[in-house]
Motif scaffolding. Structure first.
Motif, PDB file in Angstrom:
ATOM      1  N   ARG A   1       0.242  -8.816  -7.457  1.00  0.00           N
ATOM      2  CA  ARG A   1       0.405  -9.901  -8.422  1.00  0.00           C
ATOM      3  C   ARG A   1       0.907  -9.375  -9.764  1.00  0.00           C
ATOM      4  NH1 ARG A   1      -0.642 -11.144  -3.930  1.00  0.00           N
ATOM      5  NH2 ARG A   1      -1.796 -13.002  -3.246  1.00  0.00           N
ATOM      6  N   LEU A   2       1.203  -8.084  -9.828  1.00  0.00           N
ATOM      7  CA  LEU A   2       1.758  -7.496 -11.050  1.00  0.00           C
ATOM      8  C   LEU A   2       3.278  -7.503 -10.958  1.00  0.00           C
ATOM      9  CD1 LEU A   2      -0.701  -4.503 -11.496  1.00  0.00           C
ATOM     10  CD2 LEU A   2      -0.696  -6.684 -12.725  1.00  0.00           C
ATOM     11  N   HIS A   3       3.901  -8.031 -11.974  1.00  0.00           N
ATOM     12  CA  HIS A   3       5.352  -8.214 -11.984  1.00  0.00           C
ATOM     13  C   HIS A   3       6.082  -6.892 -11.765  1.00  0.00           C
ATOM     14  CE1 HIS A   3       9.343  -9.392 -13.125  1.00  0.00           C
ATOM     15  NE2 HIS A   3       9.318  -8.693 -14.247  1.00  0.00           N
ATOM     16  N   GLY A   4       6.980  -6.870 -10.784  1.00  0.00           N
ATOM     17  CA  GLY A   4       7.809  -5.707 -10.530  1.00  0.00           C
ATOM     18  C   GLY A   4       7.106  -4.545  -9.873  1.00  0.00           C
ATOM     19  N   SER A   5       5.904  -4.753  -9.371  1.00  0.00           N
ATOM     20  CA  SER A   5       5.136  -3.654  -8.798  1.00  0.00           C
ATOM     21  C   SER A   5       5.635  -3.309  -7.397  1.00  0.00           C
ATOM     22  CB  SER A   5       3.662  -4.022  -8.727  1.00  0.00           C
ATOM     23  OG  SER A   5       3.449  -5.058  -7.786  1.00  0.00           O
ATOM     24  N   PRO A   6       5.448  -2.054  -6.958  1.00  0.00           N
ATOM     25  CA  PRO A   6       5.771  -1.682  -5.572  1.00  0.00           C
ATOM     26  C   PRO A   6       5.007  -2.534  -4.561  1.00  0.00           C
ATOM     27  CG  PRO A   6       5.434   0.283  -6.900  1.00  0.00           C
ATOM     28  CD  PRO A   6       5.026  -0.876  -7.751  1.00  0.00           C
ATOM     29  N   ALA A   7       3.763  -2.896  -4.892  1.00  0.00           N
ATOM     30  CA  ALA A   7       2.969  -3.716  -3.977  1.00  0.00           C
ATOM     31  C   ALA A   7       3.583  -5.099  -3.800  1.00  0.00           C
ATOM     32  CB  ALA A   7       1.537  -3.829  -4.486  1.00  0.00           C
ATOM     33  N   ALA A   8       4.119  -5.667  -4.890  1.00  0.00           N
ATOM     34  CA  ALA A   8       4.777  -6.969  -4.785  1.00  0.00           C
ATOM     35  C   ALA A   8       6.035  -6.869  -3.933  1.00  0.00           C
ATOM     36  CB  ALA A   8       5.110  -7.502  -6.177  1.00  0.00           C
ATOM     37  N   ALA A   9       6.783  -5.797  -4.110  1.00  0.00           N
ATOM     38  CA  ALA A   9       7.991  -5.598  -3.309  1.00  0.00           C
ATOM     39  C   ALA A   9       7.652  -5.458  -1.834  1.00  0.00           C
ATOM     40  CB  ALA A   9       8.748  -4.368  -3.808  1.00  0.00           C
ATOM     41  N   GLU A  10       6.569  -4.754  -1.523  1.00  0.00           N
ATOM     42  CA  GLU A  10       6.148  -4.581  -0.138  1.00  0.00           C
ATOM     43  C   GLU A  10       5.694  -5.903   0.467  1.00  0.00           C
ATOM     44  OE1 GLU A  10       5.474  -3.101   3.502  1.00  0.00           O
ATOM     45  OE2 GLU A  10       6.497  -2.073   1.834  1.00  0.00           O
TER      46      GLU A  10
END
Length: 480
Positions: A243-252
């Protein structure tokens, strides 16, 4: 109700709780278990259960693992599935109310008409459908999914067919009928696959597509041990990174959703229409293995524009396409950022709606300046976009119980200072600035329509909420 009527002998309750859903019942259980009996729970409906009493559309179920979607102090070892059906959750709440001794405290079919702070008697005067009630403390546990949001659509009053919101389900058969569904959020994604095979035709009005994630649901065997709540909670907390903007986790997470879409919908126009243009996570998560197959049925049309107008026998999209329909279902969400109860709660200087005219604010997501002895559960910045609502609500129980203990010991009303509320609001804004909810071409019901602030979601981990907001601190309240 006036101060004079209170003085005339209306019995004083220590606590009045408005709403008999998850929050209201849970607080009632905690009060009862701590030996406190001087409370009443007001419920406008004919039964307890809140969201799970109201939402009985086909396919209604939870999107949080069952073992996380329960009171930590009242575990249910008998959930039938990894994601519990709505009727099962409703039954869990009904049993909790009965077995925990809440029935004598419940006032069903008892809507709150008005609540007004009485400074002379330092209590809340309540006008209800079953007469006046006076309470030292008022707890609003009405929730954010209680008032259906109906869009303003030209001509809706002229429609000759059936029209209803998904949370006010019309149980008459849809077999062989031409149906329109407005919306593609969580409720729509659950109900559309359930009705698509029964209707003659189905048109789905989509303003913006949802990121749909795989729904890893399955039935439990009767003797199977349910997953550990603590393990599930740890797993859920890890999801906040996405839920953090631009994070690797969001991309995944977006890769997972995109693979799910591509695995179920062939390349082409329909896949393009179903592909969001905003960062994943900014809207409520949607989980389904059956939605994409449903919209590919030969009797289903995805109308990638909003509903613009209704006439006697049909509907018109914003793109100018007309469809004949017999039934119109609005899966259009709820009045969440501007809760209607705020209009009928009047504090020291005005209504809660006036105080929240540019968006909901609070201290500890529970108390509000200008409203002595008022506690709001599941209100400002108390939703979670990655975890179970029970995590925040139970932290609020601890806070409210601490405040009530202080009230009994101290005597004077509790009103949080304006400075404390502003400081907490500033903290929320700082935390929100780094999340997907304020970035990534996102427009969602989590943000206030006037100020564009994030006013519904807690923009951090659930453990952080509990650390900051579960312990009552009397130093931030106005001294007598």
């Amino acid at each position: 109700m006036t101060a004079e009527s209170a003085a005339a002998g209306t019995a004083m309750r220590q606590v009045a709780i408005v709403g008999a859903g998850i929050a209201g019942l849970g607080l009632g259980i905690r009060l009862k278990r701590s030996g406190q009996d001087d409370f009443v729970i007001l419920e406008r409906g004919a039964d307890v259960g809140g969201t799970w009493r109201d939402n009985v559309y086909p396919g209604a179920s939870c999107d949080i693992p069952s073992t996380l979607y329960e009171y930590s102090f009242r575990p249910n070892p008998l959930w039938s599935r990894r994601f519990a059906p709505g009727a099962e959750i409703h039954e869990y709440l009904r049993e909790a109310a009965e077995q925990e001794g809440l029935l004598p405290h419940l006032r069903l079919n008892c809507a709150l008409n008005e609540a007004r702070w009485d400074p002379d008697h330092e209590c809340w005067q309540l006008d209800t459908a079953k007469g006046p009630i006076t309470a030292r403390a008022l707890v609003m546990a009405a929730g954010r999914l209680s008032e259906p949001r109906m869009p303003q659509v030209s001509g809706l009053g002229e429609f000759a067919g059936r029209a209803f919101h998904s949370s006010r389900w019309d149980h008459r058969s849809l077999a062989g009928l031409r149906v329109g569904v407005v919306g593609t959020g969580a409720s729509a994604v659950q109900l559309i696959p359930e009705i698509a095979s029964d209707v003659e035709s189905l048109v789905v009005f989509q303003r913006s597509p949802a990121w749909v994630l795989p729904r890893n649901d399955r039935a439990y065997t009767p003797t199977e041990a349910r997953p550990s709540r603590s393990e599930l909670a740890r797993d859920a907390e890890e999801l906040f990174a996405a839920r953090l903007h631009g994070s690797p986790a969001a991309a995944e997470l977006e890769r997972t959703a995109r693979e799910h879409l591509h695995g179920q919908v062939p390349a082409g126009r329909l896949r393009d229409l179903l592909t969001p243009d905003y960062e994943i996570g900014c809207k409520r998560a949607v989980f389904s293995n059956t939605y994409f197959p449903a919209v590919q049925r030969s009797n289903v049309v995805l109308e990638a524009s909003a509903l613009q107008a209704v006439d006697r026998t049909g509907v018109m999209s914003l793109a100018g396409r007309r469809y004949e329909v017999d039934v119109l279902i609005f899966a259009t969400g709820f009045e969440a950022t501007r809760p209607p109860f705020a209009r009928i709660v009047t504090g020291r200087t005005g209504s809660l709606a006036e105080h929240w005219s540019t968006g909901m604010t609070s201290y500890a997501s529970t108390v509000v300046h200008g409203f002595p002895n008022l506690f709001v559960l599941d209100g400002p910045n108390s939703a979670l976009g990655h975890h179970s609502a029970f995590e925040v609500i139970e932290a609020q129980f601890d806070y409210v119980l601490g405040a009530l203990d202080h009230l009994r010991a101290g005597g004077h009303p509790l009103e949080v200072t304006e400075t404390a509320e502003q400081s907490y609001t500033d903290l929320i804004d700082r935390l929100a600035a780094r999340t997907v909810w304020l970035h990534g071409n996102c427009s969602s019901w989590y943000r206030d329509g006037s100020s564009d602030r994030l006013t519904l979601v807690w923009p951090e981990r659930a453990t952080t909420f509990r650390s900051l907001n579960s312990t009552f601190d009397p130093t931030v309240f106005i001294s007598p």
